[in-house]
Motif scaffolding. Structure first.
Motif, PDB file in Angstrom:
ATOM      1  N   LEU A  54     -67.464  12.294 -26.378  1.00  0.00           N
ATOM      2  CA  LEU A  54     -68.031  11.183 -25.551  1.00  0.00           C
ATOM      3  C   LEU A  54     -69.070  10.156 -26.306  1.00  0.00           C
ATOM      4  O   LEU A  54     -69.496  10.573 -27.479  1.00  0.00           O
ATOM      5  N   PRO A  55     -69.742   9.066 -25.552  1.00  0.00           N
ATOM      6  CA  PRO A  55     -69.294   8.877 -24.287  1.00  0.00           C
ATOM      7  C   PRO A  55     -67.940   8.203 -24.194  1.00  0.00           C
ATOM      8  O   PRO A  55     -67.371   7.739 -25.309  1.00  0.00           O
ATOM      9  N   THR A  56     -67.453   8.010 -22.811  1.00  0.00           N
ATOM     10  CA  THR A  56     -66.269   7.297 -22.879  1.00  0.00           C
ATOM     11  C   THR A  56     -66.345   5.989 -22.302  1.00  0.00           C
ATOM     12  O   THR A  56     -65.286   5.171 -22.119  1.00  0.00           O
ATOM     13  N   THR A  57     -67.784   5.281 -22.344  1.00  0.00           N
ATOM     14  CA  THR A  57     -67.900   3.888 -21.924  1.00  0.00           C
ATOM     15  C   THR A  57     -69.038   3.451 -23.091  1.00  0.00           C
ATOM     16  O   THR A  57     -69.508   4.137 -23.693  1.00  0.00           O
ATOM     17  N   ASP A  60     -74.320   1.282 -20.031  1.00  0.00           N
ATOM     18  CA  ASP A  60     -75.278   2.212 -19.277  1.00  0.00           C
ATOM     19  C   ASP A  60     -75.063   2.067 -17.892  1.00  0.00           C
ATOM     20  O   ASP A  60     -74.186   1.036 -17.366  1.00  0.00           O
ATOM     21  N   LEU A 294     -76.433   8.410 -23.647  1.00  0.00           N
ATOM     22  CA  LEU A 294     -75.280   8.255 -22.652  1.00  0.00           C
ATOM     23  C   LEU A 294     -74.210   9.438 -22.991  1.00  0.00           C
ATOM     24  O   LEU A 294     -73.738   9.776 -21.798  1.00  0.00           O
ATOM     25  N   ARG A 295     -74.088   9.741 -24.228  1.00  0.00           N
ATOM     26  CA  ARG A 295     -73.174  11.173 -24.351  1.00  0.00           C
ATOM     27  C   ARG A 295     -73.909  12.158 -23.368  1.00  0.00           C
ATOM     28  O   ARG A 295     -72.982  12.951 -22.886  1.00  0.00           O
ATOM     29  N   HIS A 296     -75.166  12.152 -23.636  1.00  0.00           N
ATOM     30  CA  HIS A 296     -75.568  13.548 -22.915  1.00  0.00           C
ATOM     31  C   HIS A 296     -75.532  13.310 -21.391  1.00  0.00           C
ATOM     32  O   HIS A 296     -75.375  14.239 -20.595  1.00  0.00           O
ATOM     33  N   GLU A 298     -73.379  11.575 -19.709  1.00  0.00           N
ATOM     34  CA  GLU A 298     -72.068  11.941 -19.312  1.00  0.00           C
ATOM     35  C   GLU A 298     -71.724  13.300 -19.091  1.00  0.00           C
ATOM     36  O   GLU A 298     -71.025  13.925 -18.344  1.00  0.00           O
TER      37      GLU A 298
END
Ligand code: PLP
Length: 424
Positions: A54-57, A60, A294-296, A298
């Motif tokens: 992750l993240p997938t994008t 934010d 963002l990883r967290h 998601e």
């Protein structure tokens, strides 16, 4: 069986001989076990492996590109999750890098260099600086203060928090007393949970220092070991209600939720403290690692996602805490040579052995291949005046190793007590 103290000389000598034999057998096993530090086990770390992809994008929620500079306060969606988990307002929250300890250090160094809201001058210009340290406590809190030249004054930690009367007496007339460490939920190492009453008293007590700070380190706020999940006292609201909104500064991190040393950290505080913190942070950073934020976001999805994740941790580590209790109870119940906690959360068991024997217990264990945290580690400057306190950290080894290590530790506790009582 009578307690060890009640045995006559002959009975004590044969108890000691039996324990010496047990210890020799333990040593002969050539163990190599480690209960020193509160680290998550590999099985716990595996729970968060999805983070690695992750993240997938790259954007934010607001559309900001997380790969670029900016956003000093941290991702709003992550701040929201932490606000819900810590029972504070999103506005009060700043999300940071991989370590809450670093945030605590930043806060203290900024107070030293500049003072904070309510300060008459930078702390470094005060004639003396002292911090109240509930003991036993977190060794790194104490070493940080020692490194920064802040004197430590201890008070006892009880089941519902620090001895508030002792704290109130220390802070009342002495303006040099500038702060206190509090680990409010499942304290390191005692497992104590600060009650709402104690928290309210700490927030309301008169202090001679106008800029007294409560370093509210809620490192284990969500780390429940039973279904009876403790709720942390609402520090910021209690402080605001008693007219001292700037007194507490709250910290937490995901070090023992996702990856230790590669998670996200958080600070929460009054509007004035937050503005002060960000002002100084802006001199040191253009923005946090928003990709990790963002990883967290998601990975968890929501505060409920964090709670569900913590139940998976509980399933892995609760049996290890049970194993500590069983091993100590089996070998030591009735002897009256040790007391230990049965925490309902957190990462540690606090073991108090016969006064004057903790150093010997740790040395015996080392001799038998079982590494324990040095005796006294939970006290300022590593000095436990009663030499009785040992911090046990059962999360890292696998269950069988915890069982083996703790049976060994129990033998060492009994042997050290027998040695002491027989005068050698
Ligand atoms: N605070 C307490 C009470 C701890 O026990 C620990 C780690 O053991 C930390 C903070 C460290 O937190 P971080 O990894 O976020 O720096």
């Amino acid at each position: 069986m009578p307690t060890l103290q009640d045995l006559d000389a002959d009975a004590l000598a044969s108890f000691r001989a039996a324990k010496e034999e047990e210890f020799a057998a333990l040593k002969a096993r050539g163990l190599k076990l480690d209960l020193t530090r509160g680290k998550p086990s590999s099985a716990q770390l595996d729970l968060s492996d999805a983070l690695l992809t992750l993240p997938t994008t790259t954007k934010d929620r607001s559309g900001a590109d997380v790969r670029n500079y900016g956003g000093l306060e941290g991702l709003p969606e992550l701040r929201e999750i932490f606000a819900e988990l810590l029972w504070v307002e999103t506005d009060q929250v700043v999300c940071g890098g991989n370590s809450s300890l670093t945030l605590m250090h930043q806060v203290l160094t900024s107070l030293l260099l500049h003072g904070g809201p309510g300060s008459e001058r930078p702390w470094k210009d005060e004639p003396a600086l002292k911090f109240v340290c509930p003991v036993p406590g977190y060794d790194r809190h104490f070493s940080m203060l020692a490194d920064l030249g802040i004197e430590m004054v201890t008070v006892d930690m009880f089941d519902d928090g620090p001895d508030v009367d002792a704290v109130a007496a220390l802070v009342k007339d002495d303006p040099a007393v500038k702060g206190i460490w509090i680990v409010p939920t499942y304290a390191n190492p005692s497992g104590a949970v600060v009650s709402a009453e104690v928290a309210a008293a700490l927030m309301a007590m008169p202090t001679a220092a106008p800029d007294f700070r409560i370093m509210w380190d809620n490192a284990y706020a969500f780390h429940h070991l039973t279904e009876d999940e403790a709720k942390s006292a609402d520090a910021l609201s209690l402080a605001a209600a008693s007219g001292h909104p700037d007194r507490p500064i709250m910290f937490a991190s995901t070090s023992k939720i996702t990856f230790a040393g590669a998670g996200v950290s958080v600070v929460a505080a009054s509007a004035a403290n937050k503005a002060w913190y960000l002002k100084h942070l802006a001199m040191a950073s253009i923005g946090p690692d928003k990709i990790n934020h963002l990883r967290h976001v998601e990975f968890f999805g929501s505060a409920d996602g964090v709670r569900a994740h913590m139940r998976k941790h509980r399933d892995i580590i609760a049996p290890k805490f049970d194993a500590v209790d069983v091993a100590l109870g089996t070998a030591l119940d009735g002897l009256d040579v040790a007391e230990w906690t049965k925490p309902t959360g957190g990462y540690f068991v606090n073991l108090d052995v016969l006064d004057g024997t903790a150093t010997r217990v740790v040395a015996l264990a080392k001799d038998a291949g079982i590494a324990l945290t040095p005796a006294g580690a939970s006290f300022p400057h590593g000095h436990d005046p009663r030499d009785r306190n040992i911090r046990l950290a059962p999360t890292f080894p696998v269950l069988e190793e915890v069982e083996t290590a703790m049976a060994g530790v129990a033998t060492c506790v009994a042997l050290a007590a027998a040695e002491k009582l027989s005068g050698a």
